[in-house]
Design a protein around this motif. Structure first.
Motif, PDB file in Angstrom:
ATOM      1  N   GLN A  53       0.810  -1.214   0.000  1.00 20.22           N
ATOM      2  CA  GLN A  53       0.000   0.000   0.000  1.00 20.22           C
ATOM      3  C   GLN A  53       0.846   1.270   0.000  1.00 20.22           C
ATOM      4  O   GLN A  53       0.331   2.364   0.210  1.00 20.22           O
ATOM      5  N   GLU A  54       2.126   1.141  -0.259  1.00 21.82           N
ATOM      6  CA  GLU A  54       3.044   2.285  -0.201  1.00 21.82           C
ATOM      7  C   GLU A  54       2.570   3.453  -1.071  1.00 21.82           C
ATOM      8  O   GLU A  54       2.561   4.610  -0.623  1.00 21.82           O
ATOM      9  N   LYS A  55       2.176   3.177  -2.306  1.00 23.25           N
ATOM     10  CA  LYS A  55       1.750   4.256  -3.208  1.00 23.25           C
ATOM     11  C   LYS A  55       0.537   4.994  -2.648  1.00 23.25           C
ATOM     12  O   LYS A  55       0.454   6.217  -2.739  1.00 23.25           O
ATOM     13  N   ASP A  56      -0.390   4.242  -2.052  1.00 28.06           N
ATOM     14  CA  ASP A  56      -1.572   4.873  -1.461  1.00 28.06           C
ATOM     15  C   ASP A  56      -1.178   5.774  -0.294  1.00 28.06           C
ATOM     16  O   ASP A  56      -1.687   6.884  -0.161  1.00 28.06           O
ATOM     17  N   TYR A  57      -0.281   5.295   0.570  1.00 28.13           N
ATOM     18  CA  TYR A  57       0.183   6.107   1.702  1.00 28.13           C
ATOM     19  C   TYR A  57       0.824   7.397   1.212  1.00 28.13           C
ATOM     20  O   TYR A  57       0.518   8.484   1.689  1.00 28.13           O
ATOM     21  N   ARG A  59       0.569   8.928  -1.686  1.00 24.84           N
ATOM     22  CA  ARG A  59      -0.400   9.790  -2.372  1.00 24.84           C
ATOM     23  C   ARG A  59      -1.260  10.526  -1.346  1.00 24.84           C
ATOM     24  O   ARG A  59      -1.480  11.738  -1.454  1.00 24.84           O
ATOM     25  N   ASN A  60      -1.728   9.812  -0.328  1.00 21.55           N
ATOM     26  CA  ASN A  60      -2.560  10.444   0.696  1.00 21.55           C
ATOM     27  C   ASN A  60      -1.783  11.472   1.507  1.00 21.55           C
ATOM     28  O   ASN A  60      -2.330  12.535   1.834  1.00 21.55           O
TER      29      ASN A  60
END
Length: 75
Positions: A53-57, A59-60
């Motif tokens: 989930q690195e990209k989601d973290y 981006r958020n």
């Protein structure tokens, strides 16, 4: 690290601002987990899920920083 509040109040009164409380060490842990996975080391499922989930973290965190810059400058 993920159980900490995401926003911090900095200052008080009219000088109160908000900032994102994201520990940069989490990026290091994710990167190390990816390297360990590549060389075949056993990694706990929790760490694997966080790394996926690195990209989601990121981006958020970027969106929240952008939102707070606008909010803090409006104050």
């Amino acid at each position: 690290m993920l159980k900490k509040p995401i926003l911090l109040k900095v200052g008080d009164g009219e000088n109160r601002r908000y900032k994102v409380n994201f520990d940069p060490n989490l990026k290091v842990i994710i990167r190390e987990a990816k390297f360990l996975d590549r060389i075949g080391k056993e990694i706990p499922n929790t760490i694997i899920n966080i790394a996926l989930q690195e990209k989601d973290y990121m981006r958020n965190i970027d969106k929240l920083n952008q939102l707070l810059r606008g909010y803090n400058s409006a104050l």
